[in-house]
Design an enzyme around this catalytic site. Structure first.
Site, PDB file in Angstrom:
ATOM      1  N   GLU A   1      13.671  -9.830   5.926  1.00 41.61           N
ATOM      2  CA  GLU A   1      14.537  -8.930   6.407  1.00 41.61           C
ATOM      3  C   GLU A   1      15.826  -8.992   5.060  1.00 41.61           C
ATOM      4  O   GLU A   1      16.550  -9.960   5.207  1.00 41.61           O
ATOM      5  CB  GLU A   1      15.316  -9.232   7.581  1.00 41.61           C
TER       6      GLU A   1
ATOM      7  N   LYS B   1      15.158 -23.427   9.183  1.00 45.10           N
ATOM      8  CA  LYS B   1      16.028 -23.810   8.482  1.00 45.10           C
ATOM      9  C   LYS B   1      17.248 -22.939   8.359  1.00 45.10           C
ATOM     10  O   LYS B   1      17.225 -21.890   7.560  1.00 45.10           O
ATOM     11  CB  LYS B   1      15.427 -24.102   6.909  1.00 45.10           C
TER      12      LYS B   1
ATOM     13  N   GLU C   1      25.316  -4.606  -3.053  1.00 46.75           N
ATOM     14  CA  GLU C   1      25.683  -4.867  -1.870  1.00 46.75           C
ATOM     15  C   GLU C   1      27.021  -5.797  -1.941  1.00 46.75           C
ATOM     16  O   GLU C   1      26.781  -6.956  -2.338  1.00 46.75           O
ATOM     17  CB  GLU C   1      24.701  -5.872  -1.112  1.00 46.75           C
TER      18      GLU C   1
ATOM     19  N   CYS D   1      24.078  -7.181   6.753  1.00 43.24           N
ATOM     20  CA  CYS D   1      23.030  -6.287   5.908  1.00 43.24           C
ATOM     21  C   CYS D   1      22.866  -5.001   6.283  1.00 43.24           C
ATOM     22  O   CYS D   1      22.474  -4.203   5.472  1.00 43.24           O
ATOM     23  CB  CYS D   1      21.585  -6.858   6.177  1.00 43.24           C
TER      24      CYS D   1
HETATM   25  P1  NAD Z   1      20.685 -16.115   0.819  1.00 45.30           P
HETATM   26  O1  NAD Z   1      19.353 -15.443   0.420  1.00 45.30           O
HETATM   27  O2  NAD Z   1      21.470 -16.882  -0.175  1.00 45.30           O
HETATM   28  O3  NAD Z   1      20.370 -17.244   1.717  1.00 45.30           O
HETATM   29  C1  NAD Z   1      19.532 -16.997   3.072  1.00 45.30           C
HETATM   30  C2  NAD Z   1      18.775 -18.112   3.276  1.00 45.30           C
HETATM   31  O4  NAD Z   1      17.776 -18.468   2.286  1.00 45.30           O
HETATM   32  C3  NAD Z   1      19.767 -19.377   3.832  1.00 45.30           C
HETATM   33  O5  NAD Z   1      19.201 -20.138   4.756  1.00 45.30           O
HETATM   34  C4  NAD Z   1      19.677 -20.005   2.283  1.00 45.30           C
HETATM   35  O6  NAD Z   1      19.973 -21.521   2.479  1.00 45.30           O
HETATM   36  C5  NAD Z   1      18.176 -19.840   2.002  1.00 45.30           C
HETATM   37  N1  NAD Z   1      18.048 -19.993   0.672  1.00 45.30           N
HETATM   38  C6  NAD Z   1      18.384 -19.952  -0.325  1.00 45.30           C
HETATM   39  N2  NAD Z   1      17.756 -20.109  -1.689  1.00 45.30           N
HETATM   40  C7  NAD Z   1      16.543 -20.646  -1.119  1.00 45.30           C
HETATM   41  C8  NAD Z   1      15.488 -21.034  -1.733  1.00 45.30           C
HETATM   42  N3  NAD Z   1      15.238 -20.994  -2.973  1.00 45.30           N
HETATM   43  N4  NAD Z   1      14.353 -21.333  -0.940  1.00 45.30           N
HETATM   44  C9  NAD Z   1      14.435 -21.245   0.477  1.00 45.30           C
HETATM   45  N5  NAD Z   1      15.562 -21.067   0.979  1.00 45.30           N
HETATM   46  C10 NAD Z   1      16.717 -20.613   0.422  1.00 45.30           C
HETATM   47  O7  NAD Z   1      21.493 -15.022   1.626  1.00 45.30           O
HETATM   48  P2  NAD Z   1      22.744 -15.093   2.080  1.00 45.30           P
HETATM   49  O8  NAD Z   1      23.880 -15.076   1.246  1.00 45.30           O
HETATM   50  O9  NAD Z   1      22.906 -16.336   3.174  1.00 45.30           O
HETATM   51  O10 NAD Z   1      22.872 -13.851   3.068  1.00 45.30           O
HETATM   52  C11 NAD Z   1      23.361 -12.628   2.662  1.00 45.30           C
HETATM   53  C12 NAD Z   1      22.025 -11.819   2.405  1.00 45.30           C
HETATM   54  O11 NAD Z   1      21.108 -11.752   3.510  1.00 45.30           O
HETATM   55  C13 NAD Z   1      22.493 -10.480   2.028  1.00 45.30           C
HETATM   56  O12 NAD Z   1      21.937  -9.662   0.881  1.00 45.30           O
HETATM   57  C14 NAD Z   1      22.332  -9.530   3.316  1.00 45.30           C
HETATM   58  O13 NAD Z   1      22.078  -8.067   3.251  1.00 45.30           O
HETATM   59  C15 NAD Z   1      20.881 -10.284   3.877  1.00 45.30           C
HETATM   60  N6  NAD Z   1      20.961  -9.977   5.184  1.00 45.30           N
HETATM   61  C16 NAD Z   1      19.705  -9.374   5.648  1.00 45.30           C
HETATM   62  C17 NAD Z   1      19.444  -9.129   6.787  1.00 45.30           C
HETATM   63  C18 NAD Z   1      18.263  -8.249   7.381  1.00 45.30           C
HETATM   64  O14 NAD Z   1      18.244  -8.428   8.527  1.00 45.30           O
HETATM   65  N7  NAD Z   1      18.007  -7.467   6.541  1.00 45.30           N
HETATM   66  C19 NAD Z   1      20.415  -9.823   7.877  1.00 45.30           C
HETATM   67  C20 NAD Z   1      21.424 -10.617   7.348  1.00 45.30           C
HETATM   68  C21 NAD Z   1      21.703 -10.767   6.144  1.00 45.30           C
END
Ligand code: NAD
Length: 483
Positions: A255, A179, A386, A289
């Protein structure tokens, strides 16, 4: 008019078929630089998610039964196709995600590297033979694929965050339902199109597009068929998904967010530190991240580092990522710009000083001016949260103990950076950092060979490296008696 790109696919990919939502719902993806539509994808829900899980389940027996070498051959063909289309994929990525084209090309190669690496590594899912507790028994440990894997991925690395999960899963003999983030489905669909071309069997990879992530997430986590969830994204969503997985006791890789300290010791090569700072902080407009989120600079070099960094940041070229020599593109959407603005404003009110930037960019829309803030305290919002934006907050410390205390004063523990010349001192400080990864005199630490992942609330498990394969393998112990 949708974007003109040979890899643009505007349907989801389930069971080897390009599919629409059952009720025909679609959602439009906007280019974050221009606000123009890039294209549309199906807005799927629980029903289509169940179909994707069923497809992955149906494909599993044949896929896991293939010799690892045969899976590797198919993965290698996928890798070759991704690299052959590096330019098309990079242009698609810049259109939907906004990062400068040069960075997008880099991400395609970085993302592809996981496919190549795990194609090889999958051949080495070795087990063990152990001496038995009695003469008539033998102990054998097999490494079996976990089964059907769900991958939920973010928008900031729309290719690499998928391949870093799907490549080891497939190499291990698992099948996958992906997804992608709602902002960046096109890179995911293009990857699926290239996998199809490479000959990966139907159902081995399924891509469910949606503007309703909670509904799809609930279906994936509730399903007993899905044996593992690998998630990259925000800490809040990660915690929620972890709770949702409890009911079916799924394997988990998480992650999550970071709050990386970038420590500059007083014997550091300041020019090298500025180069590392630019790479670590301003890449992808600060939306990674592992981006440095707080610069901890020792008293004696604070002013000199601040001056050099400010001069370098002022020179960064901000524009639509398709332009020549652009270094900073737009942020992903208006909410991201609002967040950066809120954090900077609140921190300036609390006493931080703007050295450069500090406001939205004159280009308007989703652009924010690259910023450096001095006199930042570790309790200010820009240091606690962040920022996910092009803002470098500079904090001051006196000695190594204070640097370590400030660095560890957060619930995150993903990446940290450390610049200094005295190897003994660098080593001692690095060992005390509660972080999964530490860049020493280096601002870019992610690659397919090294274990990527965090401690504390930054997550569980490791991606990439030989350890990344373990996340998709179960141990099975066979006790052979009656010898
Ligand atoms: P997000 O958590 O909003 O979204 C990530 C994914 O989760 C997306 O596909 C989104 O559609 C999905 N999602 C959102 N709500 C959901 C739910 N209730 N149920 C299932 N899926 C859901 O995060 P973002 O804004 O897309 O990304 C930014 C964040 O991701 C930052 O905090 C960043 O640090 C982190 N990040 C971490 C890594 C790592 O490897 N540690 C890498 C990239 C980004």
């Amino acid at each position: 008019m949708p974007l003109d790109n040979p890899l643009l696919r505007q349907q989801a990919y389930i069971a080897g078929r390009w599919s629409n939502a059952a009720d025909g719902r679609r959602h439009t993806i906007l280019n974050p630089a221009s606000g123009e539509p890039v294209g549309e994808v199906p807005d799927m829900g629980a029903e289509e998610t169940h179909a994707a899980i069923a497809a992955a389940e149906a494909a599993l027996p044949a896929w896991r039964a293939l010799p690892a070498k045969e899976r590797a051959r198919l993965l290698r063909r996928w890798f070759d196709r991704v690299m052959a289309h590096q330019e098309d994929l990079a242009r698609l990525m810049t259109a939907e995600q906004g990062k400068p084209l040069a960075e997008a090309r880099g991400e395609v190669a970085y993302g592809a590297s996981f496919i190549e690496w795990f194609a090889e590594e999958g051949k080495r899912a070795y087990g063990d033979v152990m001496p038995g507790p009695a003469g008539d028994r033998r102990i054998i440990v097999l490494r079996q694929p976990v089964g059907v894997v769900a991958a939920i991925t973010p928008w900031n690395f729309p290719i690499a965050m998928i391949t870093r999960k799907v490549a080891p899963a497939l190499a291990a003999g698992c099948t996958a339902v992906v997804k992608p983030a709602e902002a960046t489905p096109f890179c995911a669909l293009a990857l699926a199109a290239l996998a199809e071309e490479a000959g990966l069997p139907p159902g081995v990879i399924n891509i469910v597009t949606t503007a309703r992530p909670a509904e799809v997430g609930a279906a994936l986590t509730a399903s007993p068929v899905v044996r593992k969830l690998s998630f990259t994204g925000s800490t809040g969503v990660g915690k929620r998904l972890m709770a949702q997985c409890a009911d079916t006791v799924k394997r988990l890789s998480l992650e999550l967010g970071g709050n990386a300290p970038f420590i500059v010791l007083d014997d550091a090569d300041l020019d090298a530190a500025v180069t590392g700072a630019l790479a670590s902080k301003y890449r992808n407009a600060g939306q990674t991240c592992v981006c440095a989120n707080r610069f901890l600079v020792q008293d004696g070099v604070y002013d000199a580092f601040a001056a050099k960094l400010t001069a370098a940041v002022r020179a960064l070229k901000v524009a639509d990522g398709l332009g020549d020599g652009v270094q900073i593109g737009p942020l992903i959407n208006a909410a991201a710009v609002d967040k950066v603005e809120r954090l900077v404003t609140a921190s300036v009110e609390a006493g931080a000083r703007v050295l450069t930037g500090g406001s939205r960019h004159e280009l308007g829309g989703n652009f924010y001016t690259p910023t450096v803030l001095a006199d930042v305290g570790n309790d200010m919002p820009i240091a606690r949260e962040e920022s996910f934006g092009p803002v470098a907050p500079l904090l001051r410390f006196r000695d190594d103990a204070e640097a370590v205390r400030l660095a560890n004063d957060t619930r995150a523990g993903l990446a940290a950076y450390l610049y200094g010349r005295d190897l003994k001192r660098v080593w001692r400080v690095a060992e005390q950092l509660e972080y999964g990864m530490v860049g020493i005199n280096e601002g870019i630490i992610s690659n397919e060979i090294a274990p990527f992942g965090g401690v504390k609330e930054s997550g569980l498990g490791r991606e990439g490296s030989r350890y990344g394969l373990d996340e998709y393998l179960e141990m099975q112990y066979l006790c052979l008696g009656g010898m």
